[in-house]
Design a protein around this motif. Sequence first.
Motif, mmCIF file in Angstrom:
data_model
loop_
_atom_site.group_PDB
_atom_site.id
_atom_site.type_symbol
_atom_site.label_atom_id
_atom_site.label_comp_id
_atom_site.label_asym_id
_atom_site.label_seq_id
_atom_site.Cartn_x
_atom_site.Cartn_y
_atom_site.Cartn_z
ATOM 1 N N TYR A 193 6.720 30.939 119.007
ATOM 2 C CA TYR A 193 7.009 32.022 118.276
ATOM 3 C C TYR A 193 7.378 31.566 116.686
ATOM 4 C CZ TYR A 193 7.804 35.219 122.038
ATOM 5 O OH TYR A 193 7.559 36.043 123.392
ATOM 6 N N GLN A 194 6.643 32.359 115.682
ATOM 7 C CA GLN A 194 6.772 32.048 114.215
ATOM 8 C C GLN A 194 7.928 32.867 113.672
ATOM 9 O OE1 GLN A 194 5.253 29.681 111.943
ATOM 10 N NE2 GLN A 194 6.936 30.688 110.872
ATOM 11 N N ARG A 195 8.761 32.544 113.267
ATOM 12 C CA ARG A 195 9.852 33.066 112.281
ATOM 13 C C ARG A 195 9.304 33.697 111.165
ATOM 14 N NH1 ARG A 195 13.676 36.320 114.209
ATOM 15 N NH2 ARG A 195 15.588 36.140 113.376
ATOM 16 N N THR A 196 9.429 35.090 110.756
ATOM 17 C CA THR A 196 8.762 35.750 109.523
ATOM 18 C C THR A 196 9.766 36.527 108.989
ATOM 19 O OG1 THR A 196 6.537 35.783 110.679
ATOM 20 C CG2 THR A 196 7.000 37.053 108.946
ATOM 21 N N TYR A 197 9.707 36.525 107.476
ATOM 22 C CA TYR A 197 10.696 37.208 106.673
ATOM 23 C C TYR A 197 10.016 38.266 105.849
ATOM 24 C CZ TYR A 197 13.588 33.452 108.580
ATOM 25 O OH TYR A 197 14.343 32.603 109.031
ATOM 26 N N GLY A 198 10.686 39.274 105.434
ATOM 27 C CA GLY A 198 10.315 40.448 104.592
ATOM 28 C C GLY A 198 9.616 41.483 105.507
ATOM 29 N N ALA A 199 9.442 42.687 104.624
ATOM 30 C CA ALA A 199 8.738 43.822 105.393
ATOM 31 C C ALA A 199 8.186 44.555 104.174
ATOM 32 C CB ALA A 199 9.748 44.694 105.975
ATOM 33 N N ASP A 200 7.389 45.575 104.268
ATOM 34 C CA ASP A 200 6.803 46.331 103.496
ATOM 35 C C ASP A 200 7.713 47.104 102.365
ATOM 36 O OD1 ASP A 200 4.820 47.601 102.070
ATOM 37 O OD2 ASP A 200 4.985 49.382 103.380
ATOM 38 N N GLY A 201 7.814 46.999 101.254
ATOM 39 C CA GLY A 201 8.873 47.166 100.466
ATOM 40 C C GLY A 201 10.155 46.655 100.311
ATOM 41 N N MET A 202 10.219 45.614 101.228
ATOM 42 C CA MET A 202 11.506 44.912 101.387
ATOM 43 C C MET A 202 10.960 43.331 101.139
ATOM 44 S SD MET A 202 13.093 47.203 104.500
ATOM 45 C CE MET A 202 14.661 46.634 104.483
ATOM 46 N N PRO A 203 10.885 42.864 99.991
ATOM 47 C CA PRO A 203 10.467 41.614 99.957
ATOM 48 C C PRO A 203 11.308 40.501 100.460
ATOM 49 C CG PRO A 203 10.244 42.844 97.841
ATOM 50 C CD PRO A 203 10.934 43.531 98.744
ATOM 51 N N ALA A 204 10.649 39.319 100.849
ATOM 52 C CA ALA A 204 11.605 38.348 101.728
ATOM 53 C C ALA A 204 12.728 37.671 100.498
ATOM 54 C CB ALA A 204 10.738 37.183 102.105
ATOM 55 N N GLU A 205 12.184 37.556 99.366
ATOM 56 C CA GLU A 205 12.964 36.896 98.270
ATOM 57 C C GLU A 205 14.363 37.582 98.074
ATOM 58 O OE1 GLU A 205 9.749 37.474 98.033
ATOM 59 O OE2 GLU A 205 9.539 38.209 96.046
ATOM 60 N N VAL A 206 14.283 39.174 98.262
ATOM 61 C CA VAL A 206 15.459 39.857 97.789
ATOM 62 C C VAL A 206 16.328 39.685 99.153
ATOM 63 C CG1 VAL A 206 16.084 42.333 97.755
ATOM 64 C CG2 VAL A 206 13.666 41.499 96.923
ATOM 65 N N TYR A 207 16.036 39.646 100.223
ATOM 66 C CA TYR A 207 16.951 39.456 101.374
ATOM 67 C C TYR A 207 17.319 37.972 101.818
ATOM 68 C CZ TYR A 207 16.335 44.547 101.686
ATOM 69 O OH TYR A 207 16.501 45.762 101.511
ATOM 70 N N ALA A 208 16.581 36.976 101.277
ATOM 71 C CA ALA A 208 16.732 35.642 101.675
ATOM 72 C C ALA A 208 18.242 35.060 101.582
ATOM 73 C CB ALA A 208 15.876 34.626 100.675
ATOM 74 N N PRO A 209 19.036 35.491 100.479
ATOM 75 C CA PRO A 209 20.456 34.918 100.348
ATOM 76 C C PRO A 209 21.354 35.600 101.584
ATOM 77 C CG PRO A 209 19.805 35.703 98.200
ATOM 78 C CD PRO A 209 18.697 36.126 99.160
ATOM 79 N N VAL A 210 20.929 36.379 102.124
ATOM 80 C CA VAL A 210 21.610 37.092 103.604
ATOM 81 C C VAL A 210 21.096 36.283 104.627
ATOM 82 C CG1 VAL A 210 22.452 38.916 104.556
ATOM 83 C CG2 VAL A 210 22.255 39.028 102.199
ATOM 84 N N THR A 211 19.748 36.730 104.952
ATOM 85 C CA THR A 211 19.180 36.228 106.285
ATOM 86 C C THR A 211 18.985 34.716 106.328
ATOM 87 O OG1 THR A 211 16.790 36.083 105.181
ATOM 88 C CG2 THR A 211 17.774 38.181 106.154
ATOM 89 N N GLY A 212 18.830 33.970 105.174
ATOM 90 C CA GLY A 212 18.642 32.557 105.136
ATOM 91 C C GLY A 212 17.222 32.248 105.843
ATOM 92 N N PHE A 213 17.151 31.110 106.323
ATOM 93 C CA PHE A 213 15.887 30.468 107.075
ATOM 94 C C PHE A 213 16.368 29.839 108.327
ATOM 95 C CE2 PHE A 213 17.514 27.097 104.292
ATOM 96 C CZ PHE A 213 17.247 26.079 105.357
ATOM 97 N N PHE A 214 15.266 29.731 109.148
ATOM 98 C CA PHE A 214 15.190 29.197 110.280
ATOM 99 C C PHE A 214 14.041 28.071 110.536
ATOM 100 C CE2 PHE A 214 14.676 28.395 115.219
ATOM 101 C CZ PHE A 214 15.927 28.090 115.465
ATOM 102 N N SER A 215 14.320 26.768 110.586
ATOM 103 C CA SER A 215 13.359 25.815 110.148
ATOM 104 C C SER A 215 13.233 24.920 111.115
ATOM 105 C CB SER A 215 13.528 25.354 108.862
ATOM 106 O OG SER A 215 12.516 24.097 108.740
#
Length: 489
Positions: free
Chosen positions: A74-96
């Motif tokens: 499974y590949q972790r993916t961020y962002g959605a249509d009209g909801m850019p990943a960089e806008v939510y990154a400080p909240v979601t963070g990352f999984f690496s």
Amino acid sequence: MNNPLKHVAVVGFVMFALLFGSTSFVQYFQAQALRDHELNTRTLVEELSRERGPILVDGTPVAYSVPVDDTYEYQRTYGADGMPAEVYAPVTGFFSIVSGASGLEKTENGLLAGTDDALFYDKISSIFTGSQPAGAAIEITLDPEAQMAAWNALGGQKGSVVALDPKTGDVLAMVSSPGWNPNPIASHDRDEALNAYERLIADDDNPAYNRAIGGNLYPPGSTFKLVTAAAALESGEYTPDSQLSGPATLDLPQTTATISNSGGGACGSGGTVSLADSLKNSCNTSFADLGMTLGSDAMSEQAQKFGFGESFDIPLQVSASSFPSDTNPPQLAQSSLGQFEVRATPLQMAMVSSAIANGGSLMHPQLIDQVRNARTLDLISEPSPREFSRPISGDTASALTDMMVSVVDDGTGTAAQIPGVDVAAKTGTAQHAQGAAPHAWFTSFAPADDPQVAVAVVVESGGNAGSQASGGRVAGPIAKAVMEAVINE
């Protein structure tokens, strides 16, 4: 049995006992620590080979797992249509696979990975079915309209915006700029993931800081005058009509230093000004003198009631804002203006406005709306609103609200006026480094008579306005955009 054989038997028994004890200790007591260790790649592979739960905003996943044909499945993916990943990154963070996790991906890992005790029955079921337990779905409180309004209004300037629902503590917006994209860090290509992480950490603009709740804290400048005014009203010795000394320049005791007003002149006529007018026009000399009169203990206690000095989770960890203790009179005068060693997160200043908006009751900020089983959609948990503190009385909150409305009606905060809506606010322009442009601050709530949203904005070093920046001019329109996004829904 002769003595040598006895000695051999005793030594053998002791060695066996030590071996048995050490293996038992490792298998039982250290099992979870070893399992959770960042170098345990088997655990990482196991976690990534099951479907990690999504993080959703208003029902739309902004962090989710996509099936792929590789070791990790499974590949972790961020962002959605009209909801850019960089806008939510400080909240979601990352999984690496190489850098671990951050943000909610870290704090809520057990739920997202399906290993939390709250998913016990799913784990038991998976034993019999042979399937991997799926992670839980976490719905967060962010309002997508408010989030995008904050992001767009900041326009790439360094800074942060936080918006709260004063009645519940729900975080409606949390933006930190510049943003960053978690997707390269989540790559299954180890070199690509590591390089992306190292670039993020090495960036001089510090996008990895969540400026809303941590990173380098800011002097709040004149937005802190709300705390000073609250301390005065709570003392019982002052009302909004109380007259304060407001000279053009205030000589500080024990030093040759002085404090002046931003416009250079005196506040009010005849050298005095009411507390209400002093707040409306952000008079420095009157508030500096007021802070010294109230005293260090009263000022420190009032700041603590609003949350200064306390670190807490939302569940992201919030850095403690600070108000200096045991200050001498000149230091206290500066501190009463939100300068000297006063430091605050944007969330903290949103909490100050939120408490005033909510009649003196400060609700605990929270980012989690509800947690559900991702397969059955059964509700697992739903945090209830809870009070953080009660820093001021209802009467004080009412008086401060009226005073803050005047700031927007015909004071320093007119840029946040919304037609047909009473807005309550306080501006701030904070000096922070020799020769540097000031930080521009604005904190507010609306509608004043039935608050739906409380906001705090900071734009670092004046943003695009540079040394010409003021809180009302630079940060006020940003706060207005966020308030309108919530009110007009």
